[in-house]
Each structure stands twice: as structure tokens, then as C-alpha cells.
Write an enzyme that holds these catalytic residues in place. Structure first.
Site, short mmCIF file in Angstrom:
data_model
loop_
_atom_site.label_atom_id
_atom_site.label_comp_id
_atom_site.label_asym_id
_atom_site.label_seq_id
_atom_site.Cartn_x
_atom_site.Cartn_y
_atom_site.Cartn_z
N ASP A 122 -13.50 12.98 8.66
CA ASP A 122 -12.44 12.56 7.77
C ASP A 122 -11.68 13.81 7.33
O ASP A 122 -12.28 14.78 6.89
CB ASP A 122 -13.05 11.86 6.55
CG ASP A 122 -12.24 10.67 6.09
OD1 ASP A 122 -11.02 10.84 5.89
OD2 ASP A 122 -12.81 9.58 5.93
N ASP A 181 -6.88 10.96 6.27
CA ASP A 181 -6.72 10.23 5.02
C ASP A 181 -5.26 10.25 4.55
O ASP A 181 -4.64 11.31 4.52
CB ASP A 181 -7.61 10.91 3.96
CG ASP A 181 -7.78 10.08 2.72
OD1 ASP A 181 -8.37 8.99 2.80
OD2 ASP A 181 -7.32 10.54 1.65
N HIS A 214 -14.67 1.46 4.06
CA HIS A 214 -15.28 1.81 2.77
C HIS A 214 -14.37 1.48 1.58
O HIS A 214 -14.77 1.67 0.44
CB HIS A 214 -15.61 3.30 2.76
CG HIS A 214 -14.37 4.15 2.83
ND1 HIS A 214 -13.54 4.15 3.93
CD2 HIS A 214 -13.79 4.98 1.93
CE1 HIS A 214 -12.51 4.94 3.69
NE2 HIS A 214 -12.63 5.46 2.49
N ASP A 215 -13.14 1.03 1.85
CA ASP A 215 -12.22 0.66 0.77
C ASP A 215 -12.04 -0.85 0.66
O ASP A 215 -11.26 -1.32 -0.17
CB ASP A 215 -10.81 1.24 1.04
CG ASP A 215 -10.77 2.77 0.94
OD1 ASP A 215 -11.60 3.34 0.20
OD2 ASP A 215 -9.90 3.37 1.60
N GLU A 250 -4.55 7.31 8.73
CA GLU A 250 -4.51 6.23 7.74
C GLU A 250 -3.10 6.22 7.18
O GLU A 250 -2.69 7.16 6.50
CB GLU A 250 -5.54 6.47 6.63
CG GLU A 250 -5.69 5.24 5.75
CD GLU A 250 -6.17 5.54 4.34
OE1 GLU A 250 -6.71 4.63 3.70
OE2 GLU A 250 -5.97 6.67 3.85
O1 TEU Z 1 -7.38 5.55 0.73
C1 TEU Z 1 -6.00 5.46 0.59
C2 TEU Z 1 -5.53 4.29 -0.09
O2 TEU Z 1 -4.41 3.90 0.13
C3 TEU Z 1 -6.46 3.67 -1.07
O3 TEU Z 1 -6.01 3.99 -2.34
C4 TEU Z 1 -6.46 2.24 -0.90
O4 TEU Z 1 -5.20 1.71 -1.19
C5 TEU Z 1 -7.43 1.67 -1.87
O5 TEU Z 1 -8.66 2.31 -1.70
C6 TEU Z 1 -7.61 0.24 -1.60
O6 TEU Z 1 -8.26 -0.29 -2.69
C7 TEU Z 1 -7.90 6.76 1.11
C8 TEU Z 1 -9.40 6.66 1.21
O7 TEU Z 1 -9.74 5.75 2.24
C9 TEU Z 1 -9.95 6.26 -0.12
O8 TEU Z 1 -11.33 6.06 -0.08
C10 TEU Z 1 -9.60 7.37 -1.09
O9 TEU Z 1 -9.99 6.98 -2.38
C11 TEU Z 1 -8.12 7.69 -1.10
O10 TEU Z 1 -7.57 7.79 0.21
C12 TEU Z 1 -7.88 9.03 -1.75
O11 TEU Z 1 -8.34 10.05 -0.94
#
Ligand code: TEU
Ligand code: CA
Length: 542
Positions: free
Chosen positions: A98, A200, A328-329, A255
């Protein structure tokens, strides 16, 4: 046909904190991952994407990095990393890292310098602005994790930009020194032998110089017109490609929230010289509401089909799709897109897997998805660990927008922590994840849903994934066939075909709990059955 290994691959995402704890401190770690490589090899995946393992104060579980070239204390040492990488390579597994370079931690050396004085050599590594007046930030932008996107810093009396938490200050990519340091760091990892990067929020690294108020969404303004797909984004990615990516046999996936098919072709077009593929988010935004994801709305199947189809046809021959239902989100895919009631969970997890893996693109499996793991029955706010969930609860209930009991219901359905409960290895204490106290609760369903049990059961969700992954290696049509949607108006079935030369593949997915009738097109009646979640082996004309 432009054949490259990442098109044929299946990728498995590991959230290291929750995968396997080797030393009983309740936190997953690198040695834990190494100890489970054989499991992944047996599943058949080709590539592991590791969520961040770098040094971090863990405000956002490692997405706030304080040293890009060191390993987080809880996860182990650089020697552990090197051993994991070599053990993975020995098994023919690749590892992608990542890359979190939209922001660093506020504890990164660059930021600690930057905040010291206006003429510090690192000052311009971040985005500093004067407030509108003594009490008002430079503009109305809200951060993703609640509150203003600006944090006042007393030492120099200015504000810094943080699109995420205030412990995640945004880097200033317009500064050539930032780009040089990031590219050098990437080169250092590539020279170590890693196999690629998941980048990311890479669509947010370029911001406009002018930073006016954004369109007011509620009382904070929206930063996206100024920060997402910003003015120099393609320039910076091409520079990254030229200076780093093009020199190695690696894969990249960006992403890119807010991406459209048109933009995806710029980011990841076959000859764009930027990235190999991007993650789009349209299908996981379908069940949003007035307060974003905090709602109990369900995804409508027709809309889901429309979105998936627009990506399948929109990128055909021009760019490559990445395919995912969970990460994971996101909440657990079987709970969100399907039906996780005991009588449907397994059949439904297999249906969703079929639907996703037969589409054109590179499939991503999120840890535990191959077991049909489901959302966790969290009860109180104290069960949550995720900064987004905790802040959203505090903000939305504090402002009286959502009643606490409703918000708890929305969190249980949609919190990122649903994906972050420990991997369920067996039915021993803590699901075999840790001999200590896990950093977040274990889903109590682990005595029923766990890897050991599924490995022993040839009919399990695990073995179904294993079979799907193996089929991809045998049948070129699954990788390269052209997609076409059938039955667009059906509210219950997702039916599509793939075509490669003379060959045709028909995929029929029932998204309901009931029986549905479907008349198989004549041309398929004499065909053979590749796989299915009902164990059917023949096609009969009805
Ligand atoms: O996520 C980016 C992102 O757009 C997130 O805020 C997403 O909208 C949210 O998690 C959905 O609920 C990336 C990573 O995948 C996330 O884990 C991180 O928290 C974020 O960037 C900041 O680095
Ligand atoms: Ca540990």
C-alpha cells in the site's frame, strides 16, 4: 491480445492488524502472515496486497505513516518483512504494498520540520494557508473523517490541510522535492523486490493553487472540485511511471474515488503510461444516503447491474477493470450485497463470488471473504475502533442529525470495522487469531465460520473460491472474453455472457432468496457447466 500477469492474477488483500498474531499481543503481524502463506497458496491466489505495514502512530491504522522505510513496531522488523517476501516468492506469490502518499502522519520527520517555522526547508512539503481571520479556517472544506479539513498550528499561526484526520496532513505534490523523495522511496522498495503498489487516494494528490470555499454539503463545503483529479494529476503519475514504475516488472492499482470510465481510461488506459488499473467506487456508493454511507439503504440490483455493465463495456479494449465487493473500508460483501442469514449465507457468498470472478478484470478477495465471513454484531459505540466510525457517531449524533440508536444501527451495517475483526482460522479461543486479547472484538460466529472447518468441507465457500480461482487459470475466456449483459430489467437475476472467438460463457446469478425461473438461451443448451453454487452439472432444455 495484450497479456500481462496482473490480468490473469487473483489478488488477496490482507489487513495485517487482523490477519494473524504470532506473539500473543492481540495484534496481527508480519510473522503471522508468513505463517499463513501456505493457506494462501492453497487457495490459489497469485498476489497479496498488504494494507500498510510502515511505522505509524496508528491514528488511522497505518494509513498515517511516520516512516516509509521502517516497519510498524507492532508488526515486527524489516528482517521479518524480508523473510516474508522471500517466503512468498519461494511459493510463487507476489506482494504488492500500500502506497500512502497523499498524506503522511503528523509524526513524520517532514511534518515535524515543516511546522517548526515558515522558512524551514520542509515547510513547503505540506499545504499551509492563513486563516480567513483569527478564528476562521482558510475555507469551508470538511475532512473525510469529520470537522474542518484545516488544522490551526500555533507555532507559525497558520493552518495546514488534512483531507483525512488532523494527524494526516496532506503533502504538497507541486513541490518537486516531495515528488523526488516519494519516487526515491518507491525505488527503494522496488529494489527490495516487491511486486507493485496499491496507491491510496492517488486521485487526490494534485490540488488547485487557489482554494476557494466548496459547494456546501451540509455546513462543511466539498473539497472535491479542487482536490480530486486535480490539475496536475496525470502529469505527476506519468512522471512517477517514467522515473519508477516503468523500470520494474510490477503491477499498480490506483484507489481513485470519484473516478468515471472516461477518467479511468486516462489513469489506466492501455498506453496511458500511468497505472495498470484503478479501483472505481460507483457500485459501493449505490447504497448511500443524505449522510453518505450512514443509512440502512440496500443496493438495488438493477442499478448495480447498470454500474457494473458501464464499467465492463466502457473499458473494453481500452483499460482494465479491478473487481471487488469488499475491502478494509467496506462492510462484509455477503451481508451487504447478499443475505447472511444462516440458511442463505453460504449459497449466497458463492453466488456473489461467481458474479464477480466471471466479470472481466482482475478480481480482489478481501481476507475472510473466501470463508463467507459476515458483518460483526457490534452493540455499543465502545465496540468500535475505527476513527471514521467513532468521529461520525460523535458528529452526527452530537449535532442531532441522527438519533444515537439509528446511528448504531447504521454503524453495525456499514462501519469499516466489520471488515477489520480478526480473521477466523479455527474454533479455538479468539478464532485462532491470537492467544492474547485481540485489539478489536472477534466475531462470535467464529465457531461456525472458520478456515479449519471450511478446509475440511469440500462444499464450503472456501473450496468454491478455490475452484473459481483455478478455473480462471484454465479458461482464457474468463480472463479475456468480451462481456454482454442480458435481462437488464430483471429485478432478481444478474445474467451476462462472455465471448472469446467461438466460445461463449453464460453466467446466471439469482440475487433473491426465492426461486426464479430463467429460460437458458438455446445456444447454451448443449453446453457444459463450468461451475455453480447449486452443484448442478448439466443444462436441460425446459
Ligand atoms: O480510503 C480513501 C477513502 O476515500 C475513504 O475515506 C473512504 O471513502 C472511506 O473509508 C469509506 O468509508 C483510503 C484508505 O483505503 C482508508 O482506509 C484510509 O482511511 C484513507 O484512504 C486515508 O488514508
Ligand atoms: Ca502480534
Amino acid at each position: 491480445m495484450n497479456q500481462t500477469w496482473w490480468k490473469e492474477a487473483v489478488i488477496y488483500q490482507i489487513y495485517p492488524r487482523s490477519f494473524m498474531d504470532s506473539n500473543g499481543d492481540g495484534i496481527g503481524d508480519i510473522k503471522g502472515i508468513t505463517s499463513r502463506l501456505d493457506y494462501l497458496k492453497y487457495l490459489g491466489v497469485d498476489v497479496i496486497w498488504l494494507s500498510p505495514i510502515y511505522k505509524s502512530p496508528n491514528d488511522d491504522n497505518g494509513y498515517d505513516i511516520s516512516d516509509y522505510q521502517a516497519i510498524m513496531d507492532e508488526f515486527g522488523t524489516m528482517e521479518d518483512f524480508d523473510e516474508m517476501l522471500s517466503q512468498a516468492h519461494k511459493r510463487g506469490l507476489r506482494i504488492i504494498m500500500d502506497l500512502v502518499v497523499n498524506h503522511t502522519s503528523d509524526e513524520h520527520k517532514w511534518f515535524m520540520e515543516s511546522r517548526k517555522s515558515k522558512d524551514n526547508e520542509y515547510r513547503d512539503y505540506y499545504i499551509w494557508r492563513d486563516g480567513k481571520d483569527a478564528e476562521t479556517p482558510p475555507n469551508n472544506w470538511g475532512s473525510c473523517f469529520g470537522g474542518s479539513a484545516w488544522q490551526y498550528d500555533e507555532t507559525t499561526g497558520m493552518y495546514y490541510l488534512h483531507l483525512f484526520s488532523k494527524k494526516q496532513p496532506d503533502l504538497n505534490w507541486d513541490n518537486p522535492n516531495v515528488r523526488k523523495d516519494v519516487f526515491d522511496m518507491m525505488t527503494w522498495w522496488c529494489d527490495k523486490g516487491i511486486d507493485g503498489f496499491r496507491m491510496d487516494v492517488i486521485s487526490m494528490i494534485s490540488k488547485t493553487k487557489e482554494m476557494p470555499d466548496g459547494p456546501a454539503a451540509d455546513f462543511y463545503g466539498d473539497y472535491s472540485p479542487y482536490c480530486v483529479h486535480g490539475p496536475n494529476i496525470h502529469k505527476y503519475l506519468r512522471e512517477m511511471n517514467e522515473k519508477v514504475l516503468s523500470k520494474y516488472d510490477i503491477m499498480t492499482v490506483g484507489e481513485t474515488s470519484g473516478v468515471t470510465t472516461e477518467l479511468a481510461k486516462q489513469y489506466a488506459g492501455e498506453n496511458a503510461g500511468e497505472l495498470n488499473m484503478v479501483f472505481q467506487f460507483e457500485h459501493v456508493d449505490l447504497d448511500g444516503g443524505k449522510y453518505g454511507k450512514w443509512t440502512d439503504r440496500r443496493v438495488n440490483l438493477r442499478e448495480f447491474k447498470q454500474v457494473m455493465t458501464s464499467w465492463q463495456t466502457g473499458l473494453e479494449g481500452k483499460a482494465w477493470n479491478s473487481l471487488f465487493l469488499g475491502n478494509h473500508d467496506q462492510p462484509r460483501s455477503v451481508s451487504r450485497f447478499g443475505n447472511d442469514a444462516p440458511e442463505y449465507r453460504e449459497i449466497c457468498a458463492k453466488m456473489l463470488a461467481t458474479c464477480l470472478h466471471m466479470l472481466k478484470g482482475t478480481p480482489y478477495v478481501y481476507q475472510g471473504e473466501e470463508l463467507g465471513m459476515k458483518n460483526c454484531p457490534f452493540s455499543g459505540i465502545e465496540d468500535y475502533r475505527d476513527i471514521e466510525s467513532i468521529n461520525a457517531f460523535r458528529t452526527l449524533t452530537g449535532e442531532g442529525k441522527i438519533a444515537p440508536e439509528d446511528m448504531l444501527r447504521y454503524l453495525a451495517l456499514r462501519s469499516r470495522d466489520n471488515a477489520r475483526t480478526p480473521m477466523q482460522w479455527d474454533d479455538s479461543v479468539n478464532a485462532g487469531f491470537s492467544s492474547g486479547t485481540p485489539w478489536i472484538m472477534v466475531n462470535p460466529d467464529y465457531t461456525e465460520i472458520n478456515a479449519a472447518r471450511e478446509l475440511a468441507d469440500p462444499d464450503s465457500v472456501f473450496h468454491y473460491y478455490r475452484q473459481l480461482i483455478a478455473l480462471r487459470k484454465q479458461e482464457k475466456i474468463i480472463v479475456h472474453g468480451v462481456y454482454e449483459l442480458l435481462e437488464p430489467d430483471s429485478e432478481s437475476l444478474y445474467v451476462y455472457t462472455r465471448t472469446l472467438g467461438e466460445e461463449k460463457l453464460l453466467v446466471i446469478c439469482n440475487f433473491t432468496a426465492g426461486e426464479e425461473e430463467y429460460r437458458i438461451p438455446r445456444e447454451f443448451v448443449s453446453g457444459s457447466v463450468l461451475t455453480g453454487n447449486y452443484g448442478r452439472t448439466t443444462v436441460e432444455e425446459t
